[in-house]
Enzyme design. Structure first.
Site, mmCIF file in Angstrom:
data_model
loop_
_atom_site.group_PDB
_atom_site.id
_atom_site.type_symbol
_atom_site.label_atom_id
_atom_site.label_comp_id
_atom_site.label_asym_id
_atom_site.label_seq_id
_atom_site.Cartn_x
_atom_site.Cartn_y
_atom_site.Cartn_z
ATOM 1 N N ASP A 131 -108.008 -82.502 16.461
ATOM 2 C CA ASP A 131 -106.962 -82.795 17.337
ATOM 3 C C ASP A 131 -105.492 -81.966 16.647
ATOM 4 O O ASP A 131 -104.612 -81.734 17.730
ATOM 5 C CB ASP A 131 -106.524 -84.413 16.887
ATOM 6 C CG ASP A 131 -107.386 -85.171 17.606
ATOM 7 O OD1 ASP A 131 -108.462 -85.443 17.270
ATOM 8 O OD2 ASP A 131 -106.849 -85.600 18.871
ATOM 9 N N CYS B 13 -117.484 -88.669 16.965
ATOM 10 C CA CYS B 13 -116.650 -88.890 18.393
ATOM 11 C C CYS B 13 -117.132 -88.417 19.375
ATOM 12 O O CYS B 13 -118.473 -88.293 19.829
ATOM 13 C CB CYS B 13 -115.200 -88.499 17.933
ATOM 14 S SG CYS B 13 -113.953 -89.297 19.006
HETATM 15 C C1 RUB Z 1 -110.863 -87.804 20.075
HETATM 16 C C2 RUB Z 1 -111.163 -86.887 19.129
HETATM 17 C C3 RUB Z 1 -111.774 -85.591 19.287
HETATM 18 C C4 RUB Z 1 -110.788 -84.553 19.414
HETATM 19 C C5 RUB Z 1 -111.313 -83.211 20.096
HETATM 20 O O1 RUB Z 1 -110.096 -88.979 19.506
HETATM 21 O O2 RUB Z 1 -110.736 -87.105 17.885
HETATM 22 O O3 RUB Z 1 -112.777 -85.067 18.315
HETATM 23 O O4 RUB Z 1 -109.611 -84.849 20.221
HETATM 24 O O5 RUB Z 1 -111.657 -83.529 21.368
HETATM 25 P P1 RUB Z 1 -109.456 -90.000 20.650
HETATM 26 P P2 RUB Z 1 -111.903 -82.257 22.452
HETATM 27 O O6 RUB Z 1 -110.900 -90.536 21.400
HETATM 28 O O7 RUB Z 1 -108.695 -91.177 19.878
HETATM 29 O O8 RUB Z 1 -108.752 -89.131 21.796
HETATM 30 O O9 RUB Z 1 -112.754 -81.318 21.669
HETATM 31 O O10 RUB Z 1 -112.451 -82.944 23.641
HETATM 32 O O11 RUB Z 1 -110.333 -81.758 22.578
#
Ligand code: RUB
Length: 305
Positions: free
Chosen positions: A193, A122
């Protein structure tokens, strides 16, 4: 945006809430920071505490899975006696989110070996902060980023990695296990998340399969996450809702008639497959989630920096 629940709210506020709902603004940390910013903006327009509470509810409803958003909103609103205090709380939240990411980078970079190869999934700003800190420390290494169907956040990740000067590779999600063996992968770095009191990590769909494959391949899995991604609600048994998004993100409407298409966008990785959680408070085992929640959320379920 009349009729969409934002009636009576200034455009600056509704633009942020709508941006989060449509994923123009995405990633657990960013949606939390932007929610705090939205409340601060609203507080500056003369909104009273009732309106700010209502705004908090609207923000909660934009994306259901990431507890970061809820923790940001409650960190701004809980206990605030005036709109000015909401704005001050928002500033405090945003400041500590920036500082937290910096510390996660520093701690995580210790786990990056010069000459090593890693996988990420991701687009996680926390995981990327680790790679950035390792580059800044003079390490040279490669990162394989998964495409991350269906939204293809991996494309954002590879651009960011390449900009840092890291040896950047792009793979489809299902190539992960093969690449682990072929490329002598040293570790998997992902974001989160929501982290539950039992150490289960909720992150982008596919994280649990990647972690299972890494476990089987004896490769460590590091979850990079600020403490505001831990969920005090899970202490009281609450299950984390997994967001389902439109199937049009997966397949052209009508492409496979008479077939039910599913689009869950997060999944749960058991603590058994997680080597460590890298937070701004320190590197902890997943079993340490309970203690971290008790220590930083206190009795009132409100995250305090
Ligand atoms: C984003 C996702 C990321 C986490 C952590 O999902 O799963 O791995 O949110 O991100 P989406 P961060 O694209 O559906 O929002 O480390 O930037 O908080």
């Amino acid at each position: 945006m009349s009729g969409s629940g934002y009636d009576g709210f200034p455009h600056e506020f509704s633009a942020i809430a709508e941006g989060i709902r449509t994923m123009e603004i995405r990633g657990a940390a960013l949606i939390a920071v932007e929610s705090a910013r939205a409340l601060k903006l609203l507080a500056g327009t003369g909104a009273d505490l009732d309106m700010l509470e209502e705004a908090g509810r609207l923000l909660f409803n934009t994306r259901p899975t990431a507890i970061s958003l809820e923790n940001a909103v409650s960190s701004c609103l809980t206990g605030a006696g005036t709109p000015q205090e909401v704005a001050e709380n928002a500033d405090r939240f945003i400041g500590s989110a920036i500082e937290g990411k910096h510390l996660i980078g520093r701690y995580g970079a210790e786990r990056i070996e010069d000459g090593g190869a890693y996988i990420t999934h991701c687009n996680s700003s926390a995981a990327l902060s680790v790679f950035k800190a390792a580059v800044d420390a003079g390490k040279r290494f490669d990162v394989f980023a998964t495409e991350t169907r269906p939204w293809r956040q991996g494309l954002i990740t590879v651009r960011e990695l390449a900009e840092m000067g890291i040896g950047t590779h792009f793979i489809v999600d299902s190539a992960s296990r093969h690449i682990m063996g072929e490329m002598n992968i040293k570790g998997v770095f992902v974001g989160a998340d929501t982290i539950c009191s039992n150490g289960v990590v909720i992150n982008k769909i596919g994280t649990s399969m990647l972690a299972l494959a890494a476990h089987e391949a004896r490769i460590p899995v590091y979850v990079c996450a600020e403490s505001f991604k831990f969920s005090p609600e899970t202490l009281h048994g609450k299950l984390v809702p997994i967001e389902e998004r439109p199937i049009s993100e997966v397949i052209e409407p009508g492409e496979v008639p008479d077939v039910t298409v599913h689009n869950p966008v997060f999944d749960a990785t058991p603590s058994d497959y997680i080597s460590a959680i890298i937070t701004e408070k320190g590197v902890i085992p997943p079993e340490g989630a309970y203690d971290l929640i008790m220590r930083f959320f206190g009795g009132d379920e409100r995250w305090t920096p």
